[in-house]
Design a protein around this motif. Sequence first.
Motif, mmCIF file in Angstrom:
data_model
loop_
_atom_site.group_PDB
_atom_site.id
_atom_site.type_symbol
_atom_site.label_atom_id
_atom_site.label_comp_id
_atom_site.label_asym_id
_atom_site.label_seq_id
_atom_site.Cartn_x
_atom_site.Cartn_y
_atom_site.Cartn_z
ATOM 1 N N GLN A 185 0.722 -1.184 0.453
ATOM 2 C CA GLN A 185 -0.226 0.238 0.112
ATOM 3 C C GLN A 185 0.883 1.578 -0.135
ATOM 4 N N SER A 186 1.613 1.259 0.704
ATOM 5 C CA SER A 186 2.864 2.695 0.678
ATOM 6 C C SER A 186 3.369 2.774 -0.822
ATOM 7 N N TYR A 187 3.359 1.664 -1.207
ATOM 8 C CA TYR A 187 3.771 1.255 -2.936
ATOM 9 C C TYR A 187 3.168 2.703 -3.414
ATOM 10 N N VAL A 188 1.915 1.790 -3.917
ATOM 11 C CA VAL A 188 1.056 2.603 -4.741
ATOM 12 C C VAL A 188 0.983 3.851 -4.143
ATOM 13 N N ALA A 189 0.284 3.999 -2.809
ATOM 14 C CA ALA A 189 0.491 5.175 -1.852
ATOM 15 C C ALA A 189 1.587 6.497 -2.444
ATOM 16 N N GLN A 190 3.043 6.061 -2.814
ATOM 17 C CA GLN A 190 4.331 6.685 -3.547
ATOM 18 C C GLN A 190 3.300 7.006 -4.942
ATOM 19 N N GLU A 191 2.981 5.988 -5.845
ATOM 20 C CA GLU A 191 2.491 6.013 -6.745
ATOM 21 C C GLU A 191 1.239 7.218 -7.257
ATOM 22 N N ILE A 192 0.293 7.399 -6.633
ATOM 23 C CA ILE A 192 -0.504 7.892 -6.193
ATOM 24 C C ILE A 192 -0.025 9.650 -5.930
#
Length: 87
Positions: free
Chosen positions: A36-43
Motif C-alpha cells: 500500500q505504501s508503494y501504491v501511495a508513492q505512485e499516487i
Amino acid sequence: MSNDPNELMIIEEFNRLLSERMPYLSGKPIMLKKYQSYVAQEILRNLRSNRFIIVSMPTGSGKTLLEEFTAYYAIKYGGYNRVLVVE
C-alpha cells in the motif's frame, strides 16, 4: 523506483495519524502495508504530474485506506478544504 524522502515522510505522517485515530484491528496497529505504501508513492507521483489516477486492487486489499491517504494529502498538502470520495 527511487524513494523520495518527502513521499516517505508524508506516508509516515499518515501512518502515525492512523495509529492514533484507529489504534487497533485484531490487536495490531493500523498502518499502510508495504504494498500500500508503494501504491501511495505512485499516487503522489501521479498527482504531482497532474495525471488521472485509477487504482484497481482486489477486494480486501486496502483501497479505502489509500483513498483516505489521498484525501489526507489533498487537504494537508494540496490546498483543498474538503474531499469527496465516491465508491
